[in-house]
Scaffold this active site. Structure first.
Site, short mmCIF file in Angstrom:
data_model
loop_
_atom_site.label_atom_id
_atom_site.label_comp_id
_atom_site.label_asym_id
_atom_site.label_seq_id
_atom_site.Cartn_x
_atom_site.Cartn_y
_atom_site.Cartn_z
N ASP A 1 38.93 43.48 -3.33
CA ASP A 1 38.68 43.62 -4.78
C ASP A 1 37.20 43.76 -5.08
O ASP A 1 36.65 43.05 -5.92
CB ASP A 1 39.27 42.42 -5.55
CG ASP A 1 40.71 42.15 -5.18
OD1 ASP A 1 41.41 43.13 -4.85
OD2 ASP A 1 41.14 40.98 -5.19
N HIS A 2 36.55 44.64 -4.35
CA HIS A 2 35.15 44.95 -4.62
C HIS A 2 35.06 46.43 -5.00
O HIS A 2 34.45 47.21 -4.27
CB HIS A 2 34.27 44.70 -3.39
CG HIS A 2 34.23 43.28 -2.94
ND1 HIS A 2 33.76 42.92 -1.69
CD2 HIS A 2 34.56 42.13 -3.56
CE1 HIS A 2 33.83 41.59 -1.56
NE2 HIS A 2 34.32 41.10 -2.68
#
Lengths: 395, 440
Positions: free
Chosen positions: A328-329
């Site tokens: 989730d970057h």
């Protein structure tokens, strides 16, 4: 924001610095010390301190990290930086913060060279217009691209700052591999200290990067009682034995995960949904994302390394996260570049198309690297601020 | 960030203002001996001159600390040896007059916030050493801080002359202060240098320290400098000499108390730098100050409380904290305090975050210092440990609590770990918040 890290003379992380980190490196937890010893003695690799925005001394009116292991989602005592502190500083310097405002339109002058205003909806869909000399979009990578595409009009039929057609393209993430297992060696007692203190950094760069992506390995130092309890129950323990097993397993659990580099591929892109809209009538984003072969190969390499490490620690009860472990970057979508035909912003995060429009977001990343993205986002935002200050002072 | 609280001038009156112009340049002793310089520096530290004569983030001794008082804003002066902006033209005689008698070089009176009634007790030898160090050891700063502007009648410096007639000054000690025996040295430190009474002794209607209530506790600028006489119920009569030495050296003694606010400053800048012999002398003297029982404290404030028995999550009802209209004190504590002080109030194992039970500040019948600590946080760098508790006021960068929330959590903390719920109200917290000096 306050970054701690090792003295480059003692531990060179391969990233040149003009001056030392503002704060000393985080002390390495017991579990990480044991892990570092093992890696140093039994493998050709090394475990290093990971630079991070956690206070190792009082900094910016926020206290020192006390190592209580409750870092996520935000530090309850403010020892770990998050963006709200920068917002507080901006407000103290005179910035006005309008909550619950959803910007939906970017207005330009007749030459389409300068942005003149933005329009936003309040929660009742009342519309408001804000004018200004300079505009900075700082809506992370999904919403930034979405806003720019949704602002399409007759002047810019493909969206704002999109003469290249690259708004929404080149999206990336840190795709990872994750495994937890029970060490057959001495207890490590993870979960005492900050969540992240150490990384294996040998795979950040090398000649092989023309074939597979770089990655970083974390021995994640979080409390493992939850996982240990599930495992002990699944094994059928009850009563006193259950408590003993939870204690044993929680102290012997090792969790490893990696951040594997994505590649900027124009086909991995965000578009506006033609079917789904939110309550304000703004289209949902749609994302097409195919894991690059480059990242797939990198993850395969990581799995091999993890299997070696499990063997080294006489591990059992392996639990692999199925498939991949997204971190989730999100990054990319309005990437930085020198050529206005295949990038959206220049080296100062200024859009090629509109001279007073800047983007401060992970969306300008043209490569995602291996480290968490927040500090780079903050650094780029400061770079934008420097440019604005300079230009406003001369205006 | 407002930082002025770090340098509160611990007085109801005000410091001397910028100096007038001078003509003659005084002769200075050439090449002062290293011994004299070292002694002068030590005296300056023990007298804590830097606390008031340095602005937040400013150059040492260049003045400029701005304090809001009931009589107007006060700005401390530049006491570096710069001839035009500081005290560079002062002769030793001029220096002595202002230090021990509150009379400036131009003959006008200093405001008695400059604790010259205490410094009056200094020996001639120490005054000389202090003068020598200020002239040769302090870096001159060519800056004049803004001029103090007070309200009538305090703006008339002549008023201060009248005040001097009724205020009692220390009598100067004689001889070499380094050769005093322990108790005499302790008294000298307490009275003439550290000027403990400036804050801890209540004042009479003329704002002079009450002689019969030495160190019996006084309220100033929101904080309460507690009773530190040898009273076993209201003072610190149960402390040992070693306890007090540790407190003055580090600002903290597990199970007794810890310093914040102006006392934290005093520990950081002054007492933590004293020699062990001096600390023992000072502690021994303070501990024999005649007991004065306290009007409010009737039981040793450091002995209240015990760890909170926490319900086992498996047996009790779980409370959801994510959907409450208004959090009560226990919930505010859980969300804001427990991360460091523990759900049971025991603090951290190394006492970096102190226990809340067996804690003088929490056990006190006066919640003032607890409220001030929650509002303003704690920032104390002494004894090799930099303690930092964040502020929880409306400009906090960590967590912003309303006055009502602060009142509620303070009442919960004193009820749970201290001497009971003192019924603190939001209005009380608001008033204490506004008593703080404001940054210019």
């Amino acid at each position: 924001m306050g970054v701690c890290g090792p003295d480059p003379k003692v531990e060179d992380l391969g990233s040149p610095r003009k001056q030392p980190y503002p704060m000393d490196a985080l002390p390495i937890s017991y579990a990480a010390q044991q892990f570092r010893k093992l890696i140093g003695e039994k493998t050709p690799y090394r475990v290093v301190h990971e630079p991070q925005a956690r206070n190792t001394r009082p900094y910016d009116s926020r206290p020192t990290c006390e190592g209580h292991n409750n870092c996520m989602p935000i530090c309850p005592i403010g020892a770990m930086y998050n963006g709200s502190y920068s917002v507080y500083h901006a407000e103290a310097a005179g910035a006005k913060f309008v909550p619950n405002a959803v910007v939906y339109r970017i207005e330009r002058d007749s030459a389409n060279k300068r942005v003149t205003a933005v329009h936003y909806y309040d929660p009742d869909k009342g519309s408001h217009r804000v004018t200004g000399k300079y505009f900075v979009i700082a809506a992370h990578c999904i919403e930034t691209a979405k806003l720019m595409l949704f602002s399409a009009d007759e002047q810019s039929p493909d969206g704002i700052a999109n003469s290249s057609g690259h708004v929404g393209r080149n999206m990336m993430d840190h795709t990872g591999v994750q495994v937890s297992f029970i060490s057959g060696d001495k207890a490590l007692w993870p979960g005492r200290g900050p969540l992240e203190t150490n990384v294996i950094d040998n795979f950040r760069d090398g000649d092989w990067r023309n074939e597979r992506g770089a990655y970083l390995v974390h021995m994640v130092d979080d409390n493992q009682v939850d996982l240990a309890t599930q495992l002990a129950i699944a094994k059928g323990y009850v009563g006193r034995e259950l408590e003993e097993q939870i204690r044993y397993l929680a102290s012997h659990t090792v969790r490893l995960f990696s951040h594997n580099e994505g590649l900027a591929d124009p086909d991995n892109r965000l578009t506006l949904s033609k079917t789904n809209k939110d309550i304000l009538g703004i289209p949902h984003p749609e994302v097409y994302y195919k894991l690059p072969e480059y990242t797939v190969k990198s993850c395969e390499h990581t799995r091999g390394l993890f299997r070696d490490l499990i063997g080294l620690m006489h591990g059992t009860d392996e639990e692999w996260t199925p498939g991949y472990f997204p971190q989730d970057h999100p990054a990319g979508s309005t990437i930085m570049g020198t050529d206005p035909t295949d990038s959206v912003v220049d080296g100062f995060c200024r859009t090629h198309d509109h001279e007073n429009l800047f983007i401060a977001s992970s969306s300008v990343f043209s490569s995602v690297g291996t480290g968490n993205i927040t500090l780079t986002v903050a650094a780029l935002a400061l770079r934008v601020a420097d440019t604005l200050k300079k230009e406003l002072a001369h205006a | 960030m407002p930082d002025v609280t770090r340098k509160i001038l611990w007085s109801v009156l005000t410091a001397g203002t910028a100096l007038a112009t001078f003509s003659a340049v005084p002769a200075r002793a050439d090449d002062p001996s290293a011994d004299l310089m070292a002694r002068g520096e030590y005296i300056a530290t023990a007298g804590d001159c830097v606390a008031c004569h340095t602005a937040p983030g400013g150059k040492p001794f260049a003045g400029g600390l701005k304090i809001t008082t009931p009589m107007g804003d006060v700005v401390t002066t530049n006491i570096t040896p710069d001839p035009d902006h500081g005290i560079g033209k002062y002769t030793e005689e001029d220096f002595e007059k202002s230090l021990r008698h509150g009379i400036r070089r131009d003959g006008s009176r200093l405001y008695p916030a400059m604790p010259y009634v205490s410094y009056a007790g200094m020996t001639d030898g120490d005054v000389k050493a202090l003068y020598t160090w200020f002239m040769h050891g302090v870096k001159p700063v060519a800056e004049t801080p803004p001029v103090t502007s007070l309200n009538f009648p305090a703006n008339l410096r002549i008023t201060m002359g009248l005040w001097n007639m009724v205020a009692t000054s220390e009598t100067p000690e004689t001889g070499d202060s380094a050769t005093f025996d322990k108790m005499r040295r302790g008294k000298y430190l307490a009275h003439a240098l550290e000027h403990c009474g400036t804050c801890h002794t209540p004042r009479n209607i003329m704002l002079s320290e009450k002689e019969d209530s030495y160190l019996a506790g006084a309220s100033l600028l929101g904080w309460y400098a507690p009773n530190i006489t040898s009273s076993k119920t209201g003072g610190i009569g149960n402390w040992s000499e070693d306890n007090l030495v540790e407190y003055l050296k580090t600002g903290h003694v597990a199970g007794l108390s810890q310093a914040a606010g102006p006392m934290g400053e005093a520990v950081e800048h002054s007492t933590s730098h004293l020699t062990d012999d001096d600390l023992h002398a000072l502690a021994a003297y303070i501990l024999q100050v005649p007991a004065k029982d306290d009007e409010a404290e009737h039981s040793p404030r450091e002995q209240y409380g015990k760890p909170l028995e926490q319900a086992d999550v498996r047996s009790g009802e779980l409370t959801r904290i994510d959907n409450l209209a208004q959090m009560d004190g226990a919930q505010i504590y859980d969300a804001n305090c427990a991360a460091c002080h523990g759900g049971n109030g025991a603090g951290t194992a190394d006492h970096y975050a102190p226990s809340l039970f067996h804690n003088s500040v929490v056990g006190s019948a006066r919640p003032d210092d607890l409220i001030m600590a929650v509002l303003n946080g704690v920032d104390r760098n002494a004894g090799g440990v930099h303690v930092h508790m964040p502020a929880f006021n409306q400009s906090s960068d960590v967590q912003r609590l309303s006055n009502a929330e602060i009142a509620s959590v303070v009442n919960y903390v004193t009820a749970t770990f201290g001497s009971g719920d003192h019924g603190v109200t939001a209005e009380q917290v608001e008033k204490m918040g506004t008593e703080l000096p404001k940054t210019p």
